[in-house]
Design an enzyme around this catalytic site. Structure first.
Site, mmCIF file in Angstrom:
data_model
loop_
_atom_site.group_PDB
_atom_site.id
_atom_site.type_symbol
_atom_site.label_atom_id
_atom_site.label_comp_id
_atom_site.label_asym_id
_atom_site.label_seq_id
_atom_site.Cartn_x
_atom_site.Cartn_y
_atom_site.Cartn_z
ATOM 1 N N GLY A 249 -43.305 48.949 -74.020
ATOM 2 C CA GLY A 249 -41.860 48.762 -73.999
ATOM 3 C C GLY A 249 -41.133 48.772 -75.311
ATOM 4 N N GLY A 289 -46.152 53.218 -75.121
ATOM 5 C CA GLY A 289 -46.102 54.652 -74.821
ATOM 6 C C GLY A 289 -45.064 55.301 -75.711
ATOM 7 N NE ARG A 290 -38.789 54.319 -74.683
ATOM 8 C CZ ARG A 290 -38.143 54.874 -73.645
ATOM 9 N NH1 ARG A 290 -37.496 56.003 -73.809
ATOM 10 N NH2 ARG A 290 -38.121 54.281 -72.476
ATOM 11 N NE ARG A 327 -35.958 58.986 -72.058
ATOM 12 C CZ ARG A 327 -35.091 58.337 -72.778
ATOM 13 N NH1 ARG A 327 -34.409 58.965 -73.714
ATOM 14 N NH2 ARG A 327 -34.881 57.054 -72.592
ATOM 15 C CE1 TYR A 331 -34.355 56.894 -66.507
ATOM 16 C CE2 TYR A 331 -35.039 58.226 -68.377
ATOM 17 C CZ TYR A 331 -35.316 57.638 -67.154
ATOM 18 O OH TYR A 331 -36.556 57.789 -66.619
ATOM 19 C CB CYS A 358 -27.119 76.333 -62.265
ATOM 20 S SG CYS A 358 -27.403 77.941 -62.968
ATOM 21 C CD GLU A 359 -27.572 69.180 -61.737
ATOM 22 O OE1 GLU A 359 -28.402 69.917 -61.162
ATOM 23 O OE2 GLU A 359 -27.692 67.971 -61.836
HETATM 24 N N1 LLP Z 1 -47.105 49.865 -69.120
HETATM 25 C C1 LLP Z 1 -46.508 49.962 -67.932
HETATM 26 C C2 LLP Z 1 -47.067 49.215 -66.803
HETATM 27 C C3 LLP Z 1 -45.382 50.772 -67.759
HETATM 28 O O1 LLP Z 1 -44.797 50.857 -66.569
HETATM 29 C C4 LLP Z 1 -44.858 51.486 -68.871
HETATM 30 C C5 LLP Z 1 -43.681 52.349 -68.724
HETATM 31 C C6 LLP Z 1 -45.514 51.357 -70.105
HETATM 32 C C7 LLP Z 1 -46.626 50.534 -70.208
HETATM 33 C C8 LLP Z 1 -45.049 52.089 -71.342
HETATM 34 O O2 LLP Z 1 -43.772 51.683 -71.722
HETATM 35 P P1 LLP Z 1 -43.142 52.268 -73.080
HETATM 36 O O3 LLP Z 1 -43.927 51.678 -74.234
HETATM 37 O O4 LLP Z 1 -43.269 53.719 -73.048
HETATM 38 O O5 LLP Z 1 -41.753 51.789 -73.058
HETATM 39 N N2 LLP Z 1 -38.945 57.487 -68.115
HETATM 40 C C9 LLP Z 1 -38.321 56.366 -68.776
HETATM 41 C C10 LLP Z 1 -39.324 55.318 -69.185
HETATM 42 C C11 LLP Z 1 -40.119 54.766 -68.038
HETATM 43 C C12 LLP Z 1 -41.147 53.779 -68.466
HETATM 44 C C13 LLP Z 1 -42.014 53.401 -67.315
HETATM 45 N N3 LLP Z 1 -43.067 52.503 -67.638
HETATM 46 C C14 LLP Z 1 -37.535 56.897 -69.969
HETATM 47 O O6 LLP Z 1 -37.545 58.087 -70.221
HETATM 48 O O7 LLP Z 1 -36.876 56.129 -70.660
#
Ligand code: LLP
Length: 436
Positions: A249, A289-290, A327, A331, A358-359
């Site tokens: 997160g 992740g991000r 995105r 969002y 096309c949007e």
């Molecule tokens: N662990 C779990 C259980 C998760 O559901 C997620 C992300 C992560 C770790 C990794 O989170 P991060 O470090 O990437 O924030 N598509 C959306 C983001 C969805 C995240 C879903 N879960 C976007 O583009 O902002």
């Protein structure tokens, strides 16, 4: 400053053109075509080092890269080399990680609706942990593990009831969420595991409070709840849980107005809560992740048509958009860009960067000041490493872009550009419709 606090990859340089990883972006665009995802290896490794450094005094911390942010075989190899494990949420992610040669005991399987065949694949591959999300899954996993004569090591995904200030769709820890066991359901599932689900080995608790989080306090509160629940379970059931997973997160800096905390600040929040309760879980998992992959990625586009509307707004269209980066339309996410081939240009103008789909909602960046654009210019949009390729589609039947990895002036394809034939290769025309 840690890497997640930078908008651009750490190797970005302004030479005759913009360069990343020692590679001229205009040359990359010529060589590989556009749209093109570019990933800077030094930036990925840099943030991995930031995480390891921030938690270096805590040998019980295990980093699990959340593959959903960007899952390809080469990216998996880099994270594996950096010593990360993997958070996976589908057969596709498990398979990618497995085929990349990862020690599967370092892999965790998350998700709120794992199918029986995904569970079977995970058990066959020897995935290290399952994060069990709900009653249905507990029963299913217990049954399938039993059929295979295996015991599954599990964490329980819980919903801690923490609301962070992020986009509603990417908040996950609040009470009204599709993910995890409500705090009031924990006793029931623990009893079931203790009395009935003998093929499940309960190791700990898991939570994830959302994504693109800027408030370290949320992590402190989350750890407090996880630790409190562990203590309560020990007291009530006599079960010693020795693992917590605090999810991912940590936010990144998409634009100047974003101020994400450093990884060190995140580490302090986590460890302060652990110190307060003087508990030392055997293992603490983190699933970023991000923050691992976003800053390392940019997308290159070529400018095409443009149009000025009567109210004065100028639209400039590029050759990609919502299918390679959903995105902004999904969002209202904001991005920053530069014109890779016009670094010295002085006469700036305000434009809206539109996509080619096309949007009307297919706008990449609303109102950005850029040097006067002409067809053929190469635009570099920053911070597209996470949740761009992984959420890309073939909308309008457009081929997905290629991805290249850059490092020390070298560039290598890590995902090939789709071809028109790729687009039709899974199609089938029933005999009765075939052209005679
Ligand atoms: N662990 C779990 C259980 C998760 O559901 C997620 C992300 C992560 C770790 C990794 O989170 P991060 O470090 O990437 O924030 N598509 C959306 C983001 C969805 C995240 C879903 N879960 C976007 O583009 O902002």
């Amino acid at each position: 400053m840690s890497v997640n606090q930078s908008i651009k990859p750490i190797t970005t340089e302004e030479k005759a053109n913009l360069t990343i990883g020692g590679c001229d972006l205009v040359d990359l665009a010529k060589r590989y075509g556009t749209p093109l995802y570019v990933i800077d290896e030094a930036t990925v490794r840099g943030i991995c080092r930031d995480y390891k450094e921030a938690f270096k005094d805590y040998s019980n911390i295990k980093m699990m890269y959340a593959s959903k942010a960007l899952c390809t075989s080469a990216i998996t190899r880099i994270l594996d080399e950096e010593g990360f494990g993997f958070d996976t949420v589908s057969a596709g992610e498990i398979y990618t990680v497995f085929k990349s040669g990862v020690d599967m005991s370092k892999v965790l399987f998350n998700g709120n609706n794992k199918t029986a065949s995904e569970i079977e694949l995970a058990l066959n591959c020897g995935v290290g942990r399952f994060s069990v999300d709900n009653f249905y899954e507990a029963e299913l996993l217990n049954r399938i593990a039993g059929e295979k004569g295996k015991k599954a090591d599990i964490l329980l995904r819980i919903t801690p009831g923490i609301e962070c200030h992020t986009h509603d769709y990417i908040q996950t820890g609040q009470i009204d969420s599709k993910f995890g066991f409500d705090l009031s359901q924990i006793d029931e599932i623990v009893s079931l595991i203790q009395d009935k689900y003998t093929n499940l080995n309960l190791r700990g608790l898991h939570a994830h409070i959302g994504s693109q989080i800027f408030e370290p306090q949320c992590y402190y509160d989350e750890v407090e709840i996880l630790v409190r629940e562990m203590a309560r379970i020990k007291e009530k059931f006599g079960i010693n849980l020795d693992e917590i997973n605090i999810g991912g997160g940590l936010g990144v800096k998409y634009t100047d107005s974003d101020n994400p905390p450093s990884v060190t600040i995140l580490a302090e929040a986590v460890t302060k809560a652990l110190d307060k309760y003087s508990v030392e879980p055997h293992t603490i998992y983190l699933e970023p992740g991000r923050s691992i992959i976003s800053t390392a990625g940019v997308t290159l586009y070529t400018v095409g048509s443009s149009k000025v509307v009567p109210n004065g707004r100028k639209y400039v269209a590029v050759d990609g958009g919502m299918a390679d980066n959903p995105r902004p339309s999904m969002y209202q996410a904001e991005y920053t860009a530069q014109v890779a081939n016009k670094l010295q240009a002085k006469n700036l103008e305000k434009v809206t960067l539109a996509g080619r789909y096309c949007e009307s909602g297919d706008i990449l960046i609303n109102e950005i000041e850029l040097p006067k654009l002409e067809a053929g210019d190469i635009i570099c949009v920053f911070n597209t490493g996470a949740y761009n390729y992984s959420m890309a589609s073939n909308y309008n039947r457009v081929e997905k872009p290629a991805m290249v990895l850059v490092n020390n002036s070298l560039s290598d394809i890590i995902v090939y550009r789709e071809t028109l034939d790729n687009l039709i290769e899974h199609d089938n025309i029933p005999d009765r419709l075939k052209k005679q």
